[in-house]
Structure formats: C-alpha cells, structure tokens
Design an enzyme around this catalytic site. Structure first.
Site, PDB file in Angstrom:
ATOM      1  N   ALA A 104       6.669  22.599 -13.114  1.00 34.29           N
ATOM      2  CA  ALA A 104       7.016  23.499 -12.001  1.00 34.29           C
ATOM      3  C   ALA A 104       7.459  24.811 -12.641  1.00 34.29           C
ATOM      4  CB  ALA A 104       8.115  22.872 -11.146  1.00 34.29           C
TER       5      ALA A 104
ATOM      6  N   PRO B 298       9.029  31.263 -11.912  1.00 29.71           N
ATOM      7  CA  PRO B 298       8.310  32.423 -12.451  1.00 29.71           C
ATOM      8  C   PRO B 298       8.109  32.425 -13.967  1.00 29.71           C
ATOM      9  CG  PRO B 298      10.585  33.007 -11.975  1.00 29.71           C
ATOM     10  CD  PRO B 298      10.404  31.588 -11.510  1.00 29.71           C
ATOM     11  N   GLY B 299       8.668  31.453 -14.689  1.00 34.34           N
ATOM     12  CA  GLY B 299       8.327  31.406 -16.108  1.00 34.34           C
ATOM     13  C   GLY B 299       9.503  31.329 -17.070  1.00 34.34           C
ATOM     14  N   GLY B 300      10.710  31.152 -16.530  1.00 35.77           N
ATOM     15  CA  GLY B 300      11.882  31.092 -17.414  1.00 35.77           C
ATOM     16  C   GLY B 300      11.780  29.980 -18.444  1.00 35.77           C
TER      17      GLY B 300
ATOM     18  N   GLU C 200       2.093  25.829 -11.929  1.00 35.14           N
ATOM     19  CA  GLU C 200       2.857  26.166 -10.719  1.00 35.14           C
ATOM     20  C   GLU C 200       1.972  25.882  -9.521  1.00 35.14           C
ATOM     21  OE1 GLU C 200       5.863  27.054  -9.525  1.00 35.14           O
ATOM     22  OE2 GLU C 200       4.885  27.230  -7.574  1.00 35.14           O
TER      23      GLU C 200
ATOM     24  N   ARG D 109       2.903  32.345  -6.699  1.00 33.10           N
ATOM     25  CA  ARG D 109       3.930  32.215  -7.742  1.00 33.10           C
ATOM     26  C   ARG D 109       3.266  31.963  -9.105  1.00 33.10           C
ATOM     27  NH1 ARG D 109       9.175  31.579  -6.604  1.00 33.10           N
ATOM     28  NH2 ARG D 109       9.551  30.011  -8.216  1.00 33.10           N
TER      29      ARG D 109
ATOM     30  N   ASP E   1      11.437  21.215 -13.823  1.00 31.37           N
ATOM     31  CA  ASP E   1      12.497  22.054 -13.251  1.00 31.37           C
ATOM     32  C   ASP E   1      12.219  22.076 -11.754  1.00 31.37           C
ATOM     33  OD1 ASP E   1      14.644  23.793 -13.207  1.00 31.37           O
ATOM     34  OD2 ASP E   1      13.396  25.562 -13.506  1.00 31.37           O
TER      35      ASP E   1
ATOM     36  N   CYS F 125      18.967  23.319  -9.951  1.00 32.38           N
ATOM     37  CA  CYS F 125      20.089  24.248  -9.851  1.00 32.38           C
ATOM     38  C   CYS F 125      20.898  23.893  -8.607  1.00 32.38           C
ATOM     39  CB  CYS F 125      19.609  25.694  -9.842  1.00 32.38           C
ATOM     40  SG  CYS F 125      18.441  26.073  -8.537  1.00 32.38           S
TER      41      CYS F 125
HETATM   42  C1  LIG Z   1      13.193  25.845  -9.719  1.00 32.94           C
HETATM   43  S1  LIG Z   1      11.632  26.512  -9.503  1.00 32.94           S
HETATM   44  C2  LIG Z   1      10.986  26.584 -11.122  1.00 32.94           C
HETATM   45  C3  LIG Z   1      11.577  27.672 -11.961  1.00 32.94           C
HETATM   46  C4  LIG Z   1      10.893  27.802 -13.289  1.00 32.94           C
HETATM   47  N1  LIG Z   1      10.856  26.539 -14.003  1.00 32.94           N
HETATM   48  C5  LIG Z   1      11.543  28.830 -14.178  1.00 32.94           C
HETATM   49  O1  LIG Z   1      12.327  28.472 -15.050  1.00 32.94           O
HETATM   50  O2  LIG Z   1      11.263  30.021 -13.994  1.00 32.94           O
HETATM   51  C6  LIG Z   1      10.722  25.190  -8.829  1.00 32.94           C
HETATM   52  C7  LIG Z   1       9.244  25.453  -8.632  1.00 32.94           C
HETATM   53  O3  LIG Z   1       8.656  24.271  -8.089  1.00 32.94           O
HETATM   54  C8  LIG Z   1       7.598  24.654  -7.231  1.00 32.94           C
HETATM   55  N2  LIG Z   1       7.283  23.553  -6.298  1.00 32.94           N
HETATM   56  C9  LIG Z   1       7.501  23.486  -4.979  1.00 32.94           C
HETATM   57  N3  LIG Z   1       7.026  22.330  -4.474  1.00 32.94           N
HETATM   58  C10 LIG Z   1       6.488  21.658  -5.505  1.00 32.94           C
HETATM   59  C11 LIG Z   1       5.828  20.396  -5.627  1.00 32.94           C
HETATM   60  N4  LIG Z   1       5.661  19.598  -4.592  1.00 32.94           N
HETATM   61  N5  LIG Z   1       5.386  20.040  -6.842  1.00 32.94           N
HETATM   62  C12 LIG Z   1       5.572  20.836  -7.906  1.00 32.94           C
HETATM   63  N6  LIG Z   1       6.198  22.023  -7.847  1.00 32.94           N
HETATM   64  C13 LIG Z   1       6.645  22.424  -6.667  1.00 32.94           C
HETATM   65  C14 LIG Z   1       8.119  25.910  -6.570  1.00 32.94           C
HETATM   66  O4  LIG Z   1       7.052  26.699  -6.100  1.00 32.94           O
HETATM   67  C15 LIG Z   1       8.916  26.582  -7.679  1.00 32.94           C
HETATM   68  O5  LIG Z   1       8.157  27.553  -8.327  1.00 32.94           O
END
Ligand SMILES: C[S@@+](CC[C@H](N)C(=O)[O-])C[C@H]1O[C@@H](n2cnc3c(N)ncnc32)[C@H](O)[C@@H]1O
Length: 462
Positions: A115, A118-120, A139, A144, A184, A237
C-alpha cells in the site's frame, strides 16, 4: 484547538485509563514535521548536513528512531526548496519513519510495498536497498499510484517497479515471492487527527470495524506473497486496538507458523511524533493454508519468442540509448546493470534483474504497471530523448559529461523549475544535465547560447 469526536475521547479514556489526560492534552501541542535524507545521493548522509548547510537552513534535529530522519522547522519550508525537486529528501511525518527501520530491508532483498502511495515507505525502503535487490511498489488507487510513481522518480530510484493492483491480483502473480513486505494499511487515522484534522470527519466506530476487516484481508494477501523465513511489517497510524493488536491476534490464529518479532507504538504524549503502530512478523514455515497460491513457474507468463533474424524494437531503442549515453553520460554510468529493456509505446525502461529473483517482463503482463524499472527515455524521430527519471537517478552531477550547475537559492534555479529557458555563454551544444549545488534536477538542451528547458511540464512551479 481540536474538537475530538466524543465517542473517540471515551474510547481513549477506556484504553489509556490514568494516562488519557496526558494523551488528550497532546492535541494542544504543536504537530511534528520531518524529512528523511536520500542515501542514494552521493555523500549526502556523510556531508550533506554541513556542506549543504541543511542543518541550519531547515533547523534539523535528529529523529531518534531513524538515522536518516530529522525534525525540521515548519517555517523553513524544505518542501518548496530546489533540493526537494532534486530528491535530496522526502517530507515524512517522523513517526512514520519507524516502520521501515523495523522491517530493516537490506541490499539484495526482494521487497514489496503493498500500500505504497504517496511513497514514504517505498522511498525509505529503496534508500536501504542502495540499488541492490528489487522493490515492487504498489498502490491500488490509480490517481495515488501516479503520485507514488512521481516520488519514486524524484528520489532517483532505479530498482523499483510501480504497479497499481489490488492485493488479490498481486497475490495471484507473486506467490511466496518476497523476502520482505511492508503493509502500511489504510486505517481510521486516529494518530493523524492533530496533523490533519480532516481525518476526523470520516472517523466512527463503524468505520473502525470496516478498516479492521479490510486490514485482515490485505494481510492475508500479503502473507501469501511472503517467502518462508520472510519478514512482514504491518503498520497503521491509528491507536485503535481493533485495527492493531486485534488484527494481529486474528492473523496469528489463522497462521500458526507466524511469529511476532517486535511490536512498537509511538504515542504523541510520550514521543515527539504523531501516533503510529508497527508489528514485525516472521513466517517460520510455509503455512500451507490452502489459499489458491500459484507456483512461481505457473504464475510466470512467458512471451512468444521473436522470429529469427528480426530486430526487436527494444533492441533498437537500446542502441539509441547507448548513443545518447556515449555522448552525455560519464564512462562508468554508460553500462546498464543486469536487466532488460521494456518498451511501453515509445517509452523505454530498464527493468532490473536482481540476483536470485526470477522477475522479468513476462511477470508484468496483465498487471497495470506505471513504471517497469528505470525510465531511460522516449524514442523520438530516431533518437532517444532522455527521461527526467534518468537525470534524477544519477547520484550526483559528475555522472554527466555536460552539466549546467546552478546555485541552489538562485533566481536561475527557480526559473529552471518554472520551465523557463536559461541563457549561457557555453558554446557546446546537446543534452545537458541541470543540477543544483551538484545534484541533478533535470535535463536541458544547449544550443546557440540558450539552455532549452526540459523540466517536465507537470512538475513545473507556477
Ligand atoms: C497509509 S496509506 C499508505 C502510505 C504509504 N505507505 C506511505 O508511506 O506513503 C494506505 C494506502 O492504502 C491504500 N488502500 C486503500 N484501500 C486498499 C486496499 N483495499 N488494498 C490495498 N491498499 C489500499 C490507500 O489508497 C493508501 O494509499
């Protein structure tokens, strides 16, 4: 002053007891801001803080749990500085830096960030791989995924493939494939209310329950892709036990051969950071869960062989790249690492082959792939126009034969980033690497005393 949802306050009082007063008071303290330096840039970790005066410029102070992470002074706005466009750092909330530190990827690992936008975490993982091994950064949401892909490019990462697929789609393609996996997960975001009060609008007990079910599904797919002996980091988070400890407890029940290596929480009233949860797990034996995982050989989709004697368009495109590289790149940069060319339309990529990893372009067929490795350039009128990603992937400006190096806080650097042409006394012509303080930010083309601007239109500053 933030107004928290009453049922959330009640939940945290129950969860934290006497400590809840200090926890709730933390919402009135200032939020924390962080950046993480890019180890892929020459000497940045060793000398960057002093040589580029990053420390005094941005008021940096070390983040205790990440040796490349720093708190910064919000007023110094490092995200607006040309060093950001040069990929010298990634702006990341300090607590979020803990997850990849605990996953601890090493050079040579085959890693999935499931997941990724944005790429952290992906940029952090790639920094630790130091160019060796492979990162599949995924992603699910296409818009995104494009932002993720841009950040992979800005960070100068060569050994990453960016995909936009659902976890079940990837699970089918990559059974028991990865040494390390980062999950994540999308969560209720309770730990981000201070930083991003809008995250509260979606919060409700029902939303938490929905998130927990989705997290369990995502983890099931992730586990099907983890090699036996591999390590998975699950992070959120949120403070919510339903999405953290309880999701992990359910997972341990479903997969008895899974072991917890470590669990960490970051609390805003105890540490300098927003809320975060990380659990690191190791898969000790193949769980043989009966989930329909294909064998590696079955998952691969080999392509038809080209007719004997036919020149494949990729081979032709690579010849154009080699001609470009012979003119523009330093001798040590001209040879491509182990890998293969991939053409998407006129766009040429270099798909890296990591040691011990069977992935080649056949594995990517049928998947939505935004970036199948390093973008080398676009084939245009029998020549190769270099990609922005290629400029950013050079660890410093010494890797190019012609360089237009701009002082970092100069008017010229700002004008370049706005897309304007620059004047020069340089008589030479041709593709030229544009840099700030010795670090690449893009390409330009010299001709007749002008540097034509090739900074991508979509990235230009208004
Ligand atoms: C917490 S964010 C990830 C942040 C990213 N790892 C970073 O460090 O920049 C969670 C991500 O999961 C994605 N997401 C939403 N539903 C999902 C699903 N069913 N399966 C996988 N990813 C999903 C969201 O679009 C989002 O970009």
């Amino acid at each position: 002053m933030i107004t928290l949802p009453p049922s959330y306050v009640e939940q945290m009082r129950r969860q934290l007891g006497a400590e809840s007063a200090a926890f709730l008071a933390s919402y009135d303290a200032p939020r924390t801001q962080g950046l993480r330096l890019n180890p892929l840039k020459t000497g940045l970790l060793e000398k960057g803080l002093d040589r580029l005066e990053l420390k005094s410029r941005f008021g940096l102070e070390p983040v205790p749990w990440c040796d490349t992470g720093f708190y910064y002074d919000e007023a110094s706005r490092p995200g607006k500085h040309p060093f950001h466009a040069a990929g010298l750092y990634y702006i990341q909330e300090p607590s979020a830096m803990s997850a990849v530190e605990l996953l601890a990827p090493e050079p040579g690992d085959i890693v999935l960030d499931l997941a990724g936008a944005p790429g952290g975490k992906s940029t952090h993982i790639a920094g630790k791989l130091r160019g060796a091994g492979l990162l599949v950064s995924n992603e699910i949401h296409p818009a995104r995924a494009r932002i993720l892909s841009e950040n992979i490019e800005r960070f100068g990462i060569r050994n990453a493939i960016v995909t936009s697929a659902s976890p079940p789609q990837l699970e089918e393609r990559f059974p028991r494939f990865f040494d390390k996996i980062m999950v994540d997960a999308p969560c209720s975001g309770e730990g981000m209310f201070r930083k991003d009060p809008e995250a509260m609008d979606e919060w409700s007990p029902d939303h938490v329950t929905m998130c927990a079910a989705r997290q369990s599904d995502i983890l099931d797919s992730a586990l099907a892709m983890l090699k036996t002996g591999g390590r998975l980091a699950y992070s959120t988070c949120t403070f919510n036990e339903k999405e953290n400890e309880k999701v992990i407890a359910g997972l341990l029940q479903r997969y008895p051969s899974l072991r917890i290596e470590r669990t960490e929480r970051i609390w805003p009233h105890l540490q300098r950071g927003e809320g975060h949860f990380v659990c690191v797990l190791r898969l000790e034996e193949d769980p043989g869960t009966g989930r329909p995982a294909l064998s590696a050989a079955a998952a691969k989709r080999p392509e038809g062989r080209p007719k004997r004697g036919a020149v494949r368009p990729e081979e032709e495109a690579i010849r154009l790249y080699e001609a470009f590289a012979a003119d523009t790149l330093s001798p040590e940069e001209r040879a491509l690492p182990p890998g293969e060319p991939v053409l998407y339309g006129e766009q040429l990529y270099w798909l890296p082959h990591a040691a011990g990893c069977p992935l080649d372009r056949g594995w990517l067929q049928g998947l939505k792939v935004l970036r199948p490795g390093l973008h080398l350039g676009e084939v245009k009128k029998g020549r190769l126009e270099p990609a922005h990603a290629l400029a950013l992937s050079l660890p410093d400006a010494s890797y190019a034969t012609r360089v237009f190096d701009l002082p970092d806080e100069s008017d010229a650097a700002e004008r370049y980033l706005r897309g304007e042409a620059l004047h020069t006394d340089e008589a030479a012509g041709g593709w030229t690497l544009v840099a700030v303080a010795g670090f690449p930010i893009g390409w330009g083309k010299l001709s007749g005393g002008q540097l034509k601007n090739h900074y991508p239109k979509g990235l230009r500053k208004p």
